[in-house]
Design an enzyme around this catalytic site. Structure first.
Site, PDB file in Angstrom:
ATOM      1  N   CYS A   1       1.136   2.138   5.050  1.00  0.00           N
ATOM      2  CA  CYS A   1       0.894   0.504   4.281  1.00  0.00           C
ATOM      3  C   CYS A   1      -0.642   0.190   4.747  1.00  0.00           C
ATOM      4  O   CYS A   1      -0.830  -1.135   4.582  1.00  0.00           O
ATOM      5  CB  CYS A   1       1.847  -0.480   5.028  1.00  0.00           C
ATOM      6  SG  CYS A   1       3.809   0.124   4.939  1.00  0.00           S
TER       7      CYS A   1
ATOM      8  N   ILE B   1       8.124  -2.778   3.894  1.00  0.00           N
ATOM      9  CA  ILE B   1       8.765  -3.658   2.695  1.00  0.00           C
ATOM     10  C   ILE B   1       7.802  -3.704   1.607  1.00  0.00           C
ATOM     11  O   ILE B   1       6.579  -3.941   1.717  1.00  0.00           O
ATOM     12  CB  ILE B   1       9.349  -5.225   3.162  1.00  0.00           C
ATOM     13  CG1 ILE B   1      10.461  -5.191   4.094  1.00  0.00           C
ATOM     14  CG2 ILE B   1       9.350  -5.977   2.092  1.00  0.00           C
ATOM     15  CD1 ILE B   1      10.724  -6.473   4.650  1.00  0.00           C
TER      16      ILE B   1
ATOM     17  N   CYS C   1      32.597  22.626 -11.669  1.00  0.00           N
ATOM     18  CA  CYS C   1      33.174  21.274 -11.410  1.00  0.00           C
ATOM     19  C   CYS C   1      34.802  21.437 -10.897  1.00  0.00           C
ATOM     20  O   CYS C   1      35.601  22.256 -11.590  1.00  0.00           O
ATOM     21  CB  CYS C   1      33.048  20.510 -12.735  1.00  0.00           C
ATOM     22  SG  CYS C   1      31.338  19.964 -12.967  1.00  0.00           S
TER      23      CYS C   1
ATOM     24  N   ASP D   1       0.901  -1.179   0.178  1.00  0.00           N
ATOM     25  CA  ASP D   1      -0.022   0.058   0.201  1.00  0.00           C
ATOM     26  C   ASP D   1       0.805   1.221   0.098  1.00  0.00           C
ATOM     27  O   ASP D   1       1.823   1.229  -0.426  1.00  0.00           O
ATOM     28  CB  ASP D   1      -0.779   0.051   1.060  1.00  0.00           C
ATOM     29  CG  ASP D   1      -2.129   0.719   1.080  1.00  0.00           C
ATOM     30  OD1 ASP D   1      -2.064   1.953   0.911  1.00  0.00           O
ATOM     31  OD2 ASP D   1      -3.175   0.264   1.092  1.00  0.00           O
TER      32      ASP D   1
ATOM     33  N   CYS E   1      29.912  28.541 -18.101  1.00  0.00           N
ATOM     34  CA  CYS E   1      29.194  27.299 -17.439  1.00  0.00           C
ATOM     35  C   CYS E   1      28.768  27.882 -16.355  1.00  0.00           C
ATOM     36  O   CYS E   1      29.253  28.671 -15.386  1.00  0.00           O
ATOM     37  CB  CYS E   1      30.277  26.362 -17.329  1.00  0.00           C
ATOM     38  SG  CYS E   1      29.479  24.760 -16.772  1.00  0.00           S
TER      39      CYS E   1
END
EC number: 2.8.1.8
Length: 546
Positions: free
Chosen positions: A175, A145, A324, A76, A320
Site C-alpha cells: 500500500c 482496502i 464430470c 497503491d 472428453c
C-alpha cells in the site's frame, strides 16, 4: 450515510478465483441492480491501483510464482493470495460529497467487528485506510482496502489476511507504506480457515450495511474430509471413491439418495419413435462420420428430436478430457481432430434442411486452444452452405483462456450456451475441473460481446430449492437470456447418485420463478436438456430483445 432497509444481499463464498475472472464478474454484476458480496481467495497476484508507484513492486512477480495486474481501484500496490479473504461488495452507495470516505469507514467497521468476534482488537488510522492491530505506535496492518465507486455502485473492496504467507509482502511496499508491518489472524494467534471467516464476515457485512435478508451460498459444506466411511456411503460402494470424497465435503445426504435400481416415475419415461426420420438421421450421421451428443450423452429426447429431423452435433471427437460426475461421455484418451469434421457437420445441416443448428463439443484440455478454432470453423462452414441458418453453440470454458473464447465470439454464433449445471455448494463435486466464477465469466464476456446467451441446470443432485433459486439469480445477474432446467438421470452406478426426482409441478414453479427474474425464455421440465427446444428459446429471446 443512510443504508437502512435494504433488501437481500447475495453473499457468495467462491473459493479460489483467478483475479481477472473476478474482475470481469464484478464488472458485469455492477451493471445490474442487485446487491452482491463476493468472498474469495486469489492465486498469488500483485495488484496495482490507480495511484501505485511502479517502484513499489520490488521483484519480477514470476520469480516468486506470482502475476501482476493493474486495476482501476484506489490505493497503491497490494498482494492477494491463498490464505487471504478477499471481499468485493457490489452494492448501491448513496451519492454525495462524502460517499467514498463514509463507505470505506463502514467497510472498516465491519472488519473490526469481525476481528473482535475472534478476540482480536483492531482499529483504523486516520492517515491510512485499512484495518490495523497492535500498539498504535507500532501498528500492524491486517486488512487492506481499495475501492471504486462509480454511478452510485461499488467495486473492489478489502483483503483480510487470515493465514496468508506474509513473506509475499516482502517483495512489495504494501500500500506504499514502507515503515509499517503486515500481519495476519494466524500471526495474531487465531487459527481459522478462510471459508469459516468468509461465512462469519457475510453476517457482519449485512449488519453494517443494513440488509434485511442474507442469501449466503458457498463452495462445499465442510472444510475438510479425511475419509468417507461406509456409514456415510450407506452401502453404495459402487460410486468412485474420489467422487464420494467430493460429495461428502459438499454435504451430500447419501441416506436420501434414490437407489440406482429404483423404478423411475412415469413422467420420466420417454417414448421410442423408430420411424423413418430417426433412421434417416441415424444413417446420415454414420455416413458422414459424425458424433451427436444425443447418442453420446444418452439424451432421453433423442427419439422426439430425431423424429423432427433435428440433432445436436458434437465436434472435436467423442472423448472428453474431463470427468464430470453426471456425464456419460467417454473419458478415455482423445484422438486427433478430424479436419473434415466442420465441413461434414455443415453438409449434414444442409441435407437435413435445418434452419437452426446446435453444435457442442467435448472438453479438449489437451489442445492449445481447447478446440475453439474448430467451433469457429464449424460456424463458418455451416453458414457457407446454409445461408439463413441460425447457430447455437454449447461450449466448454476453455480453462479460462480468454483468447480461445474470443475465437468463438468473433465467429458470432446466434446463441452462445455454457452450462453452469449445478449450485455453488455442489460445484466442486459435480464439475471438479470447472469453476463457478469462470463459467459465469464466460457468459458475462459473451453478453458483453453482444451475443444472446444461454445456460442450463440439472436438478436432483443434492441441491435445495433455495440453492436453485440462488444460482438462477447468479446466472441472470450476468445477463443470461435463456435458461434450461432438467432432471438428472444417473447414467451408471459409477456416476453421481440421484438425490430425488422432481415432480412436473415443481418444474413449472421453477420456470415461473426464473421468468420472474427476467430470463427471456425458460425450458424447465423433467426431460429438458441443453438443446431441447433450442430454436424456440432463440426465437423468444430474439423477439424479446428486438
Amino acid at each position: 450515510m443512510n443504508f437502512a432497509h435494504r433488501p437481500t444481499l447475495a453473499a457468495r463464498w467462491l473459493g479460489r478465483v483467478d483475479y481477472e475472472d473476478g474482475l470481469v464478474f464484478q464488472q458485469r454484476l455492477r451493471e445490474g441492480t442487485r446487491s452482491h458480496l463476493l468472498l474469495l481467495e486469489h492465486p498469488h497476484v500483485y495488484t496495482m491501483g490507480v495511484r501505485t508507484d511502479p517502484s513499489h513492486l520490488l521483484v519480477d512477480p514470476a520469480s516468486v510464482r506470482a502475476t501482476a495486474c493493474w486495476t482501476d481501484r484506489g490505493g497503491d500496490i497490494t498482494y492477494h493470495g491463498p490464505g487471504q479473504l478477499v471481499g468485493y461488495p457490489i452494492i448501491d452507495v448513496p451519492v454525495g460529497p462524502d460517499s467514498t470516505p463514509s463507505y470505506v469507514h463502514n467497510l472498516e467497521s465491519s472488519i473490526i467487528k469481525l476481528l473482535g468476534d475472534y478476540g482480536i482488537d483492531a482499529y483504523t488510522l486516520a492517515e491510512y485506510p485499512g484495518v490495523w492491530v497492535g500498539p498504535t505506535d507500532a501498528p500492524r496492518k491486517i486488512a487492506a482496502i481499495g475501492v471504486k465507486l462509480s454511478r452510485g455502485r461499488s467495486m473492489h473492496g478489502f483483503a483480510l489476511n487470515v493465514h496468508t504467507d506474509l513473506g509475499m509482502f516482502d517483495h512489495i511496499i504494501p500500500c506504499g507504506i514502507a515503515d509499517k508491518a503486515v500481519t495476519s489472524m494466524e500471526a495474531e494467534g487465531v487459527r481459522a480457515s478462510v471459508a469459516q471467516v468468509a461465512r462469519a464476515y457475510a453476517s457482519r457485512f449485512a449488519e453494517a450495511f443494513c440488509f434485511d435478508d442474507l442469501d449466503y451460498q458457498g463452495v462445499d459444506a465442510v472444510d475438510k474430509v479425511e475419509t468417507v466411511s461406509g456409514e456415510q456411503l450407506h452401502g453404495d460402494t459402487s460410486v468412485a471413491s474420489r467422487l464420494n470424497q467430493r460429495l461428502v465435503k459438499a454435504g451430500f445426504a447419501f441416506d436420501t439418495a434414490v437407489a440406482y435400481v429404483s423404478r423411475k416415475p412415469e413422467w420420466l419415461r420417454s417414448e421410442v419413435h423408430l420411424g423413418q426420420e430417426y433412421r434417416s438421421l441415424k444413417h446420415l450421421v454414420q455416413d458422414l462420420n459424425l458424433v451427436t451428443v444425443c447418442e453420446e450423452a444418452g439424451c432421453p429426447n433423442i427419439y422426439e428430436c430425431w423424429k423432427d429431423g433435428t440433432a445436436t452435433f458434437m465436434i472435436n471427437g467423442e472423448r472428453c478430457t474431463r470427468a464430470c460426475g453426471f456425464c456419460l461421455v467417454d473419458t478415455s484418451k482423445p484422438l486427433p481432430l478430424d479436419p473434415t469434421e466442420p465441413r461434414h457437420v455443415a453438409e449434414a445441416v444442409s441435407v437435413l434442411g435445418l434452419n437452426f443448428a446446435v453444435v457442442t463439443a467435448v472438453a479438449r484440455d489437451d489442445l492449445s486452444d481447447g478446440g475453439a478454432q474448430a467451433f469457429a470453423e464449424t460456424i463458418r462452414q455451416i453458414r457457407e452452405l446454409n445461408r439463413g441458418c441460425s447457430i447455437e453453440v454449447l461450449i466448454p470454458d476453455f480453462k479460462g483462456d480468454h483468447g480461445a473464447l474470443e475465437t468463438v465470439l468473433q465467429a458470432r454464433p446466434d446463441v452462445l450456451n455454457h452450462n453452469l449445471e449445478t449450485v455453488l455448494r455442489l460445484h466442486r463435486a459435480v464439475r471438479p475441473s470447472a469453476n463457478y466464477v469462470r463459467s459465469l465469466t464466460v457468459l458475462a464476456r459473451a453478453k458483453d460481446f453482444g451475443l444472446t446467451t444461454k445456460s442450463g441446470l440439472i436438478v436432483g443432485m443434492g441441491e435445495s430449492i433455495a440453492e436453485l433459486k440462488s444460482v438462477m439469480r447468479d446466472i441472470r445477474s450476468v445477463g443470461v437470456d435463456i435458461l434450461t432446467v432438467g432432471q438428472y438421470l444417473r447414467p451408471t452406478r459409477h456416476h453421481l447418485p440421484v438425490s430425488r426426482y422432481y415432480h412436473p409441478d415443481e418444474f413449472r414453479e421453477l420456470r415461473d420463478y426464473a421468468m420472474s427474474l427476467g430470463f427471456r425464455y425458460v425450458e424447465a421440465s423433467p426431460l429438458a436438456r441443453s438443446s431441447y427446444h433450442a430454436r424456440q428459446g432463440s426465437d423468444a429471446a430474439a423477439g424479446a430483445l428486438a
